[in-house]
Write a protein that holds these residues in place. Structure first.
Motif, short mmCIF file in Angstrom:
data_model
loop_
_atom_site.label_atom_id
_atom_site.label_comp_id
_atom_site.label_asym_id
_atom_site.label_seq_id
_atom_site.Cartn_x
_atom_site.Cartn_y
_atom_site.Cartn_z
N VAL A 1 1.32 -0.99 -0.03
CA VAL A 1 0.62 0.50 -0.33
C VAL A 1 0.75 0.86 0.07
N ILE A 2 1.77 1.26 0.79
CA ILE A 2 3.11 3.10 1.21
C ILE A 2 3.82 2.95 -0.16
N LEU A 3 4.05 1.48 -0.57
CA LEU A 3 5.36 1.71 -1.43
C LEU A 3 4.70 2.73 -3.12
N PRO A 4 3.64 2.83 -3.36
CA PRO A 4 3.59 3.15 -4.78
C PRO A 4 2.66 4.33 -4.67
N LEU A 5 2.11 4.78 -2.92
CA LEU A 5 1.73 6.03 -2.78
C LEU A 5 3.75 6.96 -2.39
N PHE B 1 4.33 10.11 -4.92
CA PHE B 1 4.56 11.42 -4.12
C PHE B 1 6.03 11.92 -4.27
N LYS B 2 6.87 11.31 -4.52
CA LYS B 2 8.56 11.68 -4.71
C LYS B 2 8.11 12.33 -6.82
N TYR B 3 7.24 10.99 -7.69
CA TYR B 3 7.27 11.84 -8.99
C TYR B 3 6.75 12.94 -9.14
N SER B 4 5.03 13.61 -8.59
CA SER B 4 4.48 14.41 -8.31
C SER B 4 5.95 15.32 -7.88
N THR B 5 6.51 15.42 -6.76
CA THR B 5 7.07 16.53 -6.35
C THR B 5 8.42 17.45 -7.14
N ARG B 6 8.50 15.71 -8.02
CA ARG B 6 9.91 16.26 -8.93
C ARG B 6 9.02 17.30 -10.40
N VAL B 7 8.13 16.76 -10.35
CA VAL B 7 7.14 17.21 -11.92
C VAL B 7 6.68 18.68 -11.40
#
Length: 107
Positions: free
Chosen positions: A47-51, A55-61
């Motif tokens: 559950v947590i790893l995809p979240l 989050f990491k990908y969103s902050t990078r974008v």
């Protein structure tokens, strides 16, 4: 001398990050059997790893995003206006063709 070594060892100690830090208390304080603990750990990881990855990908974008300048904004507006005129013109032509065809069929 011993104090310097202790300071170096403390400085070298790596702090846990991310998922390991999040589940550190779960690993140490649980009083369940090992199989149940492993099952619960795997389910939490599922559950947590995809979240965390999202989050990491969103902050990078968001860090890479920039505001558009005046020239780029005018190009966007021009493209949108041209598209609206084309769609309106096609709708007008279709309506003009539809009226006589409807009169021929109904008349």
């Amino acid at each position: 001398m011993d104090q310097r070594l202790l300071r170096r060892r403390r400085a070298r100690k790596r702090h846990k990050k991310g998922f390991s830090k999040l589940l550190q208390d779960f690993r140490l304080n649980s009083h369940y059997t090992a199989s149940y603990r492993r099952l619960a750990y795997d389910q939490l990881k599922f559950v947590i790893l995809p979240l965390l990855a999202f989050f990491k990908y969103s902050t990078r974008v968001f860090k890479r995003c920039t505001n558009s300048d005046r020239h780029e904004f005018r190009c966007f507006v021009f493209a949108i206006v041209v598209g609206l005129f084309i769609i309106g013109f096609l709708g007008f032509i279709i309506k003009l063709l539809h009226i006589p065809i409807t009169n021929i069929i109904m008349g």
